[in-house]
Design a protein around this motif. Structure first.
Motif, PDB file in Angstrom:
ATOM      1  N   GLU A  92       0.971  -1.204   0.143  1.00 16.06           N
ATOM      2  CA  GLU A  92      -0.039  -0.184  -0.034  1.00 16.06           C
ATOM      3  C   GLU A  92       0.926   1.198  -0.088  1.00 16.06           C
ATOM      4  O   GLU A  92       0.498   2.313  -0.863  1.00 16.06           O
ATOM      5  N   ASN A  96       1.062   4.066  -2.921  1.00 15.38           N
ATOM      6  CA  ASN A  96       0.857   5.570  -2.718  1.00 15.38           C
ATOM      7  C   ASN A  96       2.138   6.594  -3.146  1.00 15.38           C
ATOM      8  O   ASN A  96       1.975   7.258  -3.714  1.00 15.38           O
ATOM      9  N   GLY A 186      -5.475   0.848   1.919  1.00 13.63           N
ATOM     10  CA  GLY A 186      -4.694   1.931   1.675  1.00 13.63           C
ATOM     11  C   GLY A 186      -3.779   2.358   2.867  1.00 13.63           C
ATOM     12  O   GLY A 186      -3.294   1.405   3.647  1.00 13.63           O
ATOM     13  N   ASN A 380      -7.614  -0.553  -2.926  1.00 12.92           N
ATOM     14  CA  ASN A 380      -8.183  -0.217  -1.668  1.00 12.92           C
ATOM     15  C   ASN A 380      -9.761  -0.101  -1.526  1.00 12.92           C
ATOM     16  O   ASN A 380     -10.144  -0.359  -2.700  1.00 12.92           O
TER      17      ASN A 380
HETATM   18 MG    MG Z   1      -3.142   3.945  -1.824  1.00 13.73          MG
END
Ligand code: MG
Ligand code: ADP
Length: 678
Positions: A92, A96, A186, A380
């Motif tokens: 995750e 990101n 996430g 997510n």
């Molecule tokens: Mg994410």
């Protein structure tokens, strides 16, 4: 071949029970209870201060805030391990970082001014420190302003997540259960392993101020100004005492390679780049060489053979799909070694969502190896969760029909090669027919089948479509005969009448085709019938042959046979003109089930349960002789009648223990030998 699985399916289908493919996820019910209790507990909790211990120097006042209600709920589920695989937090955070880098590149391409563009490389840096028990993930992407932090890290603004939460409150949906473990939540997933998470970030806008956001994941988070000079984001995860494995370099390397091997930016772990494999599926299909495919196939499926077939399938509508499929040359299941695990992994924008995904293709396609990348699949829960399972369904149906069409094309392109494929992997297609969800799907799969045919030489195969194209006007059905060899098929009493009528008969030598083709029922709106079941239903008669038994003698023989064989053997004996070289033929209404369940029925009850009809051929020498023998030597005539009956059982595949007739055979042989002596 390992037919056990197929045998089970076949048996299940014969018993008409539905095939279950999805299993509920037990962890989900557990998390539901957690939510209920957590809401109550959260509201009574007092605020606790979050300590700071990272390298960015904090300045100015500390802004202490509470997480929004839903965020707290989510954090609580996450902290109590919604996932069995806590390691996904690394995936995750890398995602990101990769998103932020991609956004930055997008801004740059669109002429937006970016602070320090040339100074900070577009890469992701991970560092582990087992001394301090931390793992740090840094990127030089867009970064976040203070408002961004409040908005993105303190709130779940997206309606999808709220929908997810109310969904578990209701505990209604079972269809989405299995998906939950596959999709991360996430950034918050970090709190599965962290005592504390600290985010240092500075936005890409020139002159922006750096901030530090930190939280222990309970009810509060803090934001303060920081002297974080570089553009982008650095996330320091202070691991819980029992999660220190995530501060171990080698463990982290394994996790990064598992999930993030194909991320489009360089990933460095403690200074060394670790993602080196190109995501082949994102490249132009025409530019990829056979050698590259080979290497990639071997890499993803841990194999040493070469792909037999390669399909690079790219689509933008109705779903965005970048996929690469391989049919291996060698499948362990072919040799009965083991049942294969599904071999296709699911990615969203080059990040692994699920390795060897179970739901993305129907189970019978488990011999396919490869990857599917779809941007439409959220990494997510922040998108519309309720639609996710529908999305997977859609993807699955698009992909499986694509694969079926692909194989059909390959069959046209190279017949020999395809025949080899069908001979070796046909077991999977058979399972496909038995487990298919509807008739349309069943028929699509049936197009991939190949059989020998009475109209073709041995070794030449034909498809159902080719059969249909050759059907004579007025022919209603597609006929097949399922026997172990061609010779047996061609000498079968069930083949004879169809041959006489000039119908094409497909020959299948596979033990399961009996049931598999019975499951298919029809193709191109034509009933698919085994020769046996066709003959048990049809009344079609042949010509009266010269030298046949006169009808009064035939009638008297039929009466005598009915009496002699008895109700425990036959329901009816009748004269049949559709036989020529065979003296008798036995028909039952459902031959497939009769064979399958034969052993379960006691021999003396078989006549009553199977209700067979014995057809006798009035032009056959044995039958003609029997008509007089019954009056001259009744004892011998009875032996002959019983043996004829058993022979018919053998031809029907309904003789389970031939030892029972040995005594009678000896008597018959004895009388033949005596006859010779005279
Ligand atoms: Mg994410
Ligand atoms: P998602 O990635 O689906 O949006 P996450 O919970 O993973 O959900 O992240 C929430 C938001 O936090 C992101 O949308 C992004 O705006 C922000 N964010 C998280 N990590 C970073 C990062 N490394 N750089 C910039 N923004 C980030």
């Amino acid at each position: 071949m390992n037919y056990t699985r197929l045998a089970k399916l076949v048996l299940r289908s014969a018993l008409n029970s539905p095939v279950r493919t999805t299993k509920p996820l037990p962890v989900f019910r557990h998390s539901y209870r957690l939510i209920k209790t957590s809401t109550a507990r959260m509201s009574s909790e007092s605020s606790s201060s979050v300590e700071d211990s990272t390298d960015a120097v904090n300045q100015g006042p500390i802004d202490r805030r509470e997480f929004k209600a839903e965020t707290r709920q989510l954090l609580d589920i996450v902290a109590k391990s919604l996932y069995s695989e806590k390691e996904v937090f690394i995936r995750e955070l890398i995602s990101n970082a990769s998103d932020a880098l991609e956004k930055l590149r997008h801004h740059q391409v669109n002429g937006v001014t970016i602070d320090d563009f040339s100074k900070s490389p577009l890469e992701i840096r991970i560092t582990t420190d087992s001394q301090t028990g931390t793992i740090t993930i840094q990127d030089f992407g867009t970064g976040m302003s203070k408002e961004d932090m409040v908005e993105n890290l303190g709130t779940i603004a997206r309606s999808g997540t709220k929908a997810f939460l109310s969904e578990i409150e209701d505990e209604k949906s079972s269809s989405s259960n299995s998906l939950i473990g596959q999709f991360g939540v996430g950034f918050y997933s970090t709190f599965m392993v962290a005592d504390k998470v600290k985010v240092n970030s500075r936005s890409f806008e020139t002159g922006s101020q750096g901030y530090t956001w930190s939280s222990d994941g309970s009810g509060l988070y803090e934001i303060s100004e920081a002297s974080h000079e570089t553009r982008g984001t650095k996330i320091v995860v202070q691991l819980k005492a029992d999660e220190l494995r995530f501060a171990d370099r080698d463990t982290v390397e394994g996790i990064v390679k598992k999930y993030s091997n194909f991320v489009g930016f360089p990933i460095f772990l403690n200074g060394e780049q670790i993602n080196t494999i190109q995501p082949l599926w994102t490249q132009d299909p025409k530019a990829i060489t056979t050698k590259q495919h080979e290497e990639f196939y071997q890499f993803i499926s841990n194999a040493f053979d070469k792909p037999r077939y390669t399909l690079h399938f790219v689509a933008d509508a109705p779903l965005s799909i970048r996929s690469l499929f391989y049919v291996p040359e060698q499948l362990p299941e072919m040799y009965g070694v083991r049942v294969l695990e599904p071999g296709v992994s699911l990615y969203s924008r080059r990040v692994l969502i699920q390795s060897k995904a179970r739901d993305i293709l129907p189970e019978w396609l488990r011999f396919v190896r490869g990857v599917i990348d779809s941007e439409d699949i959220p990494l997510n829960l922040s998108r519309e969760l309720l639609q996710q399972s529908a999305l997977i369904q859609k993807l699955r149906s698009v992909l499986s029909s694509k694969l079926i069409r692909f194989l059909a094309d390959e069959a046209k392109r190279d017949r020999k090669k395809y025949e080899k494929f069908f001979a070796e992997c046909g077991i999977f297609l058979r399972e496909g027919i038995v487990s298919a969800s509807d008739d349309a799907e069943r028929e699509e799969i049936a197009k991939l089948f190949r059989f020998e045919s009475s109209f073709e030489r041995p070794g030449v195969t034909t498809s159902l479509s080719e059969y249909v194209s050759r059907m004579k006007p007025g022919q209603k059905n597609i006929y097949y005969l399922c026997l172990p060899t061609r010779e047996l098929a061609e000498t079968s009493p069930y083949y004879e009448p169809l041959l006489a009528q000039g119908h094409e008969v497909l020959f299948s030598y596979d033990q399961f085709d009996d049931t598999v083709l019975a499951q298919l029922r029809s193709f191109n709106e034509k009933p698919v019938l085994s020769a046996e079941s066709y003959l048990s239903k049809s009344e079609e008669e042949g010509e009266v042959k010269d030298g046949s038994l006169p009808s009064d003698e035939a009638d008297s023989l039929v009466k005598w046979l009915t009496r002699t064989l008895g109700y425990h053997r036959v329901k009816e004996v009748k004269v049949s003109r559709r036989l020529s070289s065979h003296p008798t033929m036995l028909t039952v209404s459902d031959m497939v089930s009769a064979r399958r369940f034969l052993r379960a029925i006691r021999p003396e009850e078989r006549g009553k349960i199977l209700q067979p009809t014995l057809e006798v051929n009035p032009s056959h020498t044995i039958i003609k002789r029997l008509a007089t023998l019954k009056d001259e030597d009744t004892k011998l005539a009875v032996l002959v009648a019983e043996q004829l009956y058993d022979n018919a059982l053998i031809a029907a595949g309904l003789m389970d223990d031939p030892r029972r007739m040995l005594g009678r055979l000896d008597s018959l042989v004895e009388s033949v030998v005596r006859e010779q002596e005279k």
